[in-house]
Design a protein around this motif. Sequence first.
Motif, PDB file in Angstrom:
ATOM      1  N   THR A 154       5.297  -9.048  -0.823  1.00 39.96           N
ATOM      2  CA  THR A 154       6.044  -7.853  -1.234  1.00 39.96           C
ATOM      3  C   THR A 154       6.183  -7.805  -2.746  1.00 39.96           C
ATOM      4  O   THR A 154       6.250  -8.850  -3.411  1.00 39.96           O
ATOM      5  CB  THR A 154       7.460  -7.814  -0.617  1.00 39.96           C
ATOM      6  OG1 THR A 154       8.227  -8.917  -1.112  1.00 39.96           O
ATOM      7  CG2 THR A 154       7.403  -7.866   0.904  1.00 39.96           C
ATOM      8  N   TYR A 175      -1.079  -0.247  -6.893  1.00 37.17           N
ATOM      9  CA  TYR A 175      -1.130  -1.689  -6.689  1.00 37.17           C
ATOM     10  C   TYR A 175      -2.544  -2.111  -6.305  1.00 37.17           C
ATOM     11  O   TYR A 175      -3.187  -1.480  -5.455  1.00 37.17           O
ATOM     12  CB  TYR A 175      -0.158  -2.142  -5.599  1.00 37.17           C
ATOM     13  CG  TYR A 175      -0.236  -3.631  -5.334  1.00 37.17           C
ATOM     14  CD1 TYR A 175       0.100  -4.543  -6.339  1.00 37.17           C
ATOM     15  CD2 TYR A 175      -0.687  -4.117  -4.115  1.00 37.17           C
ATOM     16  CE1 TYR A 175      -0.002  -5.900  -6.125  1.00 37.17           C
ATOM     17  CE2 TYR A 175      -0.781  -5.481  -3.892  1.00 37.17           C
ATOM     18  CZ  TYR A 175      -0.440  -6.370  -4.896  1.00 37.17           C
ATOM     19  OH  TYR A 175      -0.561  -7.724  -4.685  1.00 37.17           O
ATOM     20  N   LEU A 186      -2.449  -3.026   2.988  1.00 34.27           N
ATOM     21  CA  LEU A 186      -1.498  -2.585   1.968  1.00 34.27           C
ATOM     22  C   LEU A 186      -0.614  -1.457   2.489  1.00 34.27           C
ATOM     23  O   LEU A 186      -1.087  -0.521   3.137  1.00 34.27           O
ATOM     24  CB  LEU A 186      -2.248  -2.113   0.720  1.00 34.27           C
ATOM     25  CG  LEU A 186      -3.231  -3.110   0.101  1.00 34.27           C
ATOM     26  CD1 LEU A 186      -3.850  -2.516  -1.157  1.00 34.27           C
ATOM     27  CD2 LEU A 186      -2.556  -4.432  -0.197  1.00 34.27           C
ATOM     28  N   VAL A 188       3.325   0.878   1.517  1.00 33.36           N
ATOM     29  CA  VAL A 188       4.246   1.265   0.452  1.00 33.36           C
ATOM     30  C   VAL A 188       5.481   1.902   1.074  1.00 33.36           C
ATOM     31  O   VAL A 188       5.401   2.570   2.108  1.00 33.36           O
ATOM     32  CB  VAL A 188       3.558   2.230  -0.545  1.00 33.36           C
ATOM     33  CG1 VAL A 188       3.146   3.525   0.146  1.00 33.36           C
ATOM     34  CG2 VAL A 188       4.457   2.508  -1.738  1.00 33.36           C
ATOM     35  N   ARG A 201      -5.592   5.141  -0.287  1.00 37.10           N
ATOM     36  CA  ARG A 201      -6.106   3.779  -0.197  1.00 37.10           C
ATOM     37  C   ARG A 201      -7.614   3.831  -0.369  1.00 37.10           C
ATOM     38  O   ARG A 201      -8.280   4.698   0.196  1.00 37.10           O
ATOM     39  CB  ARG A 201      -5.761   3.148   1.154  1.00 37.10           C
ATOM     40  CG  ARG A 201      -4.277   2.939   1.399  1.00 37.10           C
ATOM     41  CD  ARG A 201      -4.032   2.433   2.813  1.00 37.10           C
ATOM     42  NE  ARG A 201      -2.637   2.140   3.065  1.00 37.10           N
ATOM     43  CZ  ARG A 201      -1.727   3.058   3.383  1.00 37.10           C
ATOM     44  NH1 ARG A 201      -2.101   4.321   3.512  1.00 37.10           N
ATOM     45  NH2 ARG A 201      -0.476   2.720   3.589  1.00 37.10           N
ATOM     46  N   TYR A 228      10.912   1.252  -5.451  1.00 39.20           N
ATOM     47  CA  TYR A 228       9.890   1.345  -4.404  1.00 39.20           C
ATOM     48  C   TYR A 228       9.350  -0.051  -4.130  1.00 39.20           C
ATOM     49  O   TYR A 228       9.589  -1.000  -4.882  1.00 39.20           O
ATOM     50  CB  TYR A 228       8.765   2.307  -4.806  1.00 39.20           C
ATOM     51  CG  TYR A 228       8.029   1.930  -6.070  1.00 39.20           C
ATOM     52  CD1 TYR A 228       6.872   1.150  -6.026  1.00 39.20           C
ATOM     53  CD2 TYR A 228       8.478   2.359  -7.322  1.00 39.20           C
ATOM     54  CE1 TYR A 228       6.189   0.811  -7.189  1.00 39.20           C
ATOM     55  CE2 TYR A 228       7.810   2.026  -8.486  1.00 39.20           C
ATOM     56  CZ  TYR A 228       6.661   1.259  -8.414  1.00 39.20           C
ATOM     57  OH  TYR A 228       5.991   0.913  -9.568  1.00 39.20           O
ATOM     58  N   ARG A 229       8.608  -0.179  -3.019  1.00 44.88           N
ATOM     59  CA  ARG A 229       8.130  -1.499  -2.624  1.00 44.88           C
ATOM     60  C   ARG A 229       6.714  -1.397  -2.046  1.00 44.88           C
ATOM     61  O   ARG A 229       6.449  -0.580  -1.164  1.00 44.88           O
ATOM     62  CB  ARG A 229       9.063  -2.102  -1.571  1.00 44.88           C
ATOM     63  CG  ARG A 229       8.665  -3.506  -1.117  1.00 44.88           C
ATOM     64  CD  ARG A 229       9.570  -3.998   0.023  1.00 44.88           C
ATOM     65  NE  ARG A 229      10.971  -4.090  -0.393  1.00 44.88           N
ATOM     66  CZ  ARG A 229      11.936  -3.321   0.092  1.00 44.88           C
ATOM     67  NH1 ARG A 229      11.664  -2.434   1.040  1.00 44.88           N
ATOM     68  NH2 ARG A 229      13.176  -3.447  -0.340  1.00 44.88           N
ATOM     69  N   PHE A 230       5.820  -2.247  -2.560  1.00 41.28           N
ATOM     70  CA  PHE A 230       4.501  -2.423  -1.954  1.00 41.28           C
ATOM     71  C   PHE A 230       4.565  -3.637  -1.023  1.00 41.28           C
ATOM     72  O   PHE A 230       5.238  -4.631  -1.321  1.00 41.28           O
ATOM     73  CB  PHE A 230       3.428  -2.660  -3.019  1.00 41.28           C
ATOM     74  CG  PHE A 230       3.052  -1.415  -3.778  1.00 41.28           C
ATOM     75  CD1 PHE A 230       2.413  -0.371  -3.130  1.00 41.28           C
ATOM     76  CD2 PHE A 230       3.328  -1.290  -5.129  1.00 41.28           C
ATOM     77  CE1 PHE A 230       2.061   0.785  -3.819  1.00 41.28           C
ATOM     78  CE2 PHE A 230       2.986  -0.150  -5.828  1.00 41.28           C
ATOM     79  CZ  PHE A 230       2.346   0.898  -5.166  1.00 41.28           C
ATOM     80  N   THR A 231       3.861  -3.551   0.097  1.00 40.95           N
ATOM     81  CA  THR A 231       3.834  -4.649   1.056  1.00 40.95           C
ATOM     82  C   THR A 231       2.393  -5.019   1.376  1.00 40.95           C
ATOM     83  O   THR A 231       1.490  -4.175   1.316  1.00 40.95           O
ATOM     84  CB  THR A 231       4.558  -4.264   2.366  1.00 40.95           C
ATOM     85  OG1 THR A 231       3.912  -3.111   2.941  1.00 40.95           O
ATOM     86  CG2 THR A 231       6.014  -3.944   2.093  1.00 40.95           C
TER      87      THR A 231
END
Length: 313
Positions: A154, A175, A186, A188, A201, A228-231
């Motif tokens: 993350t 990212y 990936l 988000v 993507r 915000y968060r990228f996973t």
Amino acid sequence: MAVPPDVGDEVDVLLRAGPFHAALRAAVERSGLTLERLRDRLDRRGIHVSLSTLSYWRLGRSRPERADSLRAVQAIETILGLPRHSLEALLGPPRPRGRWASKQQQTRDYGRMLEPAQSLAEIVQALVGPSDGDLRLWSQDDAATVDEHGVLRTIHTRQVLRAVAGHPDRYLAVYCADAGTPPDALGVEAVRDCRLGRVRRHPGAPVIAVELLFDQSLRAGQTHLLEYRFTIAENGARSHDYRRAFRYPVGTYVASVQFTEPRLPVRCYALAQPGVDATQVHGDELALTPGRVLHLTAKDVRPGVLGMGWDWS
């Protein structure tokens, strides 16, 4: 007006996939409103849009781009009972005008700062619009986590953005995962004070880009705080660094990486690339705290790359 039984399903599909004009047309048909009645309801809200403009939007002959037009779209969402930002998210950035050629060059330069460079440039260029340069980073905090297998899972980002021109209403976040990570690994999330717009993507590389929409346009000098968060899924590749590329200057930058036992790095160090054409260099060694956290701070950051690397053995 009688509404066909399958119109509701069509609206839901079009709100997810677009295009904007088709989603607008289907939503108006489902509501049973004529364009004249829709215009009247907008007028009662103090938003004045001509009947011909509404017709052009519905037919795809033009699209809302100016700040007052975007306010009209937000009002239409409410009038038609649609989810907030559902129509607006289908618009994407404004069409290219004026200084677009120089912005395309900036996008290509950005693609050269991180790998996979060509894939990054392709995805970013698909979303960057002429208003992209109207925002600057006041401050940014990236907090990443690495799991027990050494996979970066993350990246939670907290940003303060400042409008320097125009009326920006969205931010482009990107990212690039480690080589070997499947593109579909990936994800988000919009965490605070923003909504997801278009998400792209790359089909063959671990690159993702997303528009983060604000609730309202910013005036020049106004700031906005968002998170915000990228996973990355468990099948991601093992990580050996975390890097952040900056297209524009940023006042303050803080990055941290938290590792999960039993896999801990044996050596950690700073990374930097001061400019598009510069070589990436290893900086000072960094200490891993007893809480298994590695961090880096920087002030008055110029365009380029900053980050941290580590060795597993």
